[in-house]
Structure formats: structure tokens, C-alpha cells
Design a protein around this motif. Sequence first.
Motif, PDB file in Angstrom:
ATOM      1  N   HIS A   1       0.850  -1.187   0.000  1.00  0.00           N
ATOM      2  CA  HIS A   1       0.000   0.000   0.000  1.00  0.00           C
ATOM      3  C   HIS A   1       0.891   1.243   0.000  1.00  0.00           C
ATOM      4  CE1 HIS A   1      -4.019  -1.861   0.783  1.00  0.00           C
ATOM      5  NE2 HIS A   1      -3.212  -2.876   1.078  1.00  0.00           N
TER       6      HIS A   1
ATOM      7  N   PRO B   1       2.223   5.198  -0.316  1.00  0.00           N
ATOM      8  CA  PRO B   1       1.654   6.475   0.127  1.00  0.00           C
ATOM      9  C   PRO B   1       0.846   7.109  -0.999  1.00  0.00           C
ATOM     10  CG  PRO B   1       4.021   6.673  -0.238  1.00  0.00           C
ATOM     11  CD  PRO B   1       3.693   5.217  -0.334  1.00  0.00           C
ATOM     12  N   LEU B   2      -0.095   7.950  -0.642  1.00  0.00           N
ATOM     13  CA  LEU B   2      -1.026   8.503  -1.619  1.00  0.00           C
ATOM     14  C   LEU B   2      -0.323   9.218  -2.755  1.00  0.00           C
ATOM     15  CD1 LEU B   2      -3.865   9.860   0.715  1.00  0.00           C
ATOM     16  CD2 LEU B   2      -3.807   7.719  -0.581  1.00  0.00           C
TER      17      LEU B   2
ATOM     18  N   HIS C   1      -3.958   3.539   9.067  1.00  0.00           N
ATOM     19  CA  HIS C   1      -3.685   4.105   7.740  1.00  0.00           C
ATOM     20  C   HIS C   1      -4.838   3.799   6.802  1.00  0.00           C
ATOM     21  CE1 HIS C   1       0.450   5.163   8.793  1.00  0.00           C
ATOM     22  NE2 HIS C   1       0.509   4.000   9.402  1.00  0.00           N
TER      23      HIS C   1
ATOM     24  N   LEU D   1      -4.839   4.614   3.049  1.00  0.00           N
ATOM     25  CA  LEU D   1      -4.020   3.870   2.097  1.00  0.00           C
ATOM     26  C   LEU D   1      -4.759   2.692   1.465  1.00  0.00           C
ATOM     27  CD1 LEU D   1      -0.580   3.772   3.945  1.00  0.00           C
ATOM     28  CD2 LEU D   1      -1.425   5.448   2.286  1.00  0.00           C
TER      29      LEU D   1
END
Length: 205
Positions: A112, A114-115, A155, A158
Motif C-alpha cells: 500500500h 503512500p497517496l 492508515h 491507504l
Amino acid sequence: MNERYSQATWDARYRESDRVWSGNPNPRLVEHVTGLTPGDALDVGAGEGADSVWLARQGWQVTALDISPVALDRTRTHAEESGVTVATVQHDLLGDAPLPGSYDLVSAQFWHPPLDRFADFRDVLGAAVRPGGMLLVVGHHPADLSTGLRDGHGHAELLFTPEKVAALFAGDAWEVRVAAAPTREVAGADGPVTVTDSVLLAVRR
């Protein structure tokens, strides 16, 4: 660098116990790869090597990639004990260096990013797939938040849907063969819990 993704963080996590993961291959990998003609495979975020060993047993030539040398030591041990050969590469997916080589299969199970690096599914992982090869991405779906299992991760932002990943592969360069959100049962504190996986299988044209 985001500490969540650092080598020090993952080394520390693996050193906390003799085994972090189940030792079994991820079920979506088994579901989508069983019966395929083996070739060269890259296991992204290989961890303790369960997926890598399973792929090697199916006849694939496997490279296990992880940021943590502690994890890769366990992958090598698991492969040796299983009587198969798995190459290992320590690599920071969020670093500047490209992934090593090109592959018939690139498998990313529950990575996953980071954005601000979400497009790395295409730009980094996809770039390692040779023409005619496949990219298999599996992750936790936002629906899992309702189960309570993902709350402890801290999170939630994510988690992603298969549609979000598939949108990266729209166009002539890729054929998206699977973009689905199947469910499965896992063990929870109070009994079985139904979880949802985000699954993308795309073939590079």
C-alpha cells in the motif's frame, strides 16, 4: 522518507518475532497464477518468502524483492528448507533506482504505497513487466474498515479499490483482465470475519 516504509521499520518488525506471516502463499496469487505457464517472476515485498517459494514450486524462476534484509534472510531459509531456488534482491520501492530486470509476472501482494506515490503501481511495478507479461496487484479494500480488522493499522487512507488501480492502466498499453473485489473469511478475535480484497490483473500489450 516516510518511516512507515523504511528499512529500519521493517527490520524492527521482523525482529519482533520468529515469524510475522502465516507461511502460506497469498490466496489470490494461488487463484490467479495456478495453471499459468511459468516464466520469470518478481515477488514484490516478499517478506518471509511464502509466495516466492510457492511460485518456485510451480516452476517459476523467482526473484524475491524486499526492503528488509532480515525478511530476505528468512526468504532464503524458507527456500532452502523447501528445496527450491529463489533469488533475493534488497530494494527500496520508493527509491530512485528502477526495479531490476523485466518479468513475465510481477506480483505485489498487499503493498500500500503512500497517496502521492499511488501511480507507482504503473510507473514502477508496471515498468518491470515485459510485453505479454502480467501484473497482479492485491490489496486491502476500504470495505474492511467496517470489520474493525484494519482500524489498528492507522492508515485507512491507504486502502484502495480495484477501480482506482485499474484507472492507472486505462489505454492501449495494457489489457485489464481482472478488476474485482472478492471476499474471503479470515480468523478474527471472536470468530471468522469476512474481508474484501482489491484485485487487479493486467497484461502488458
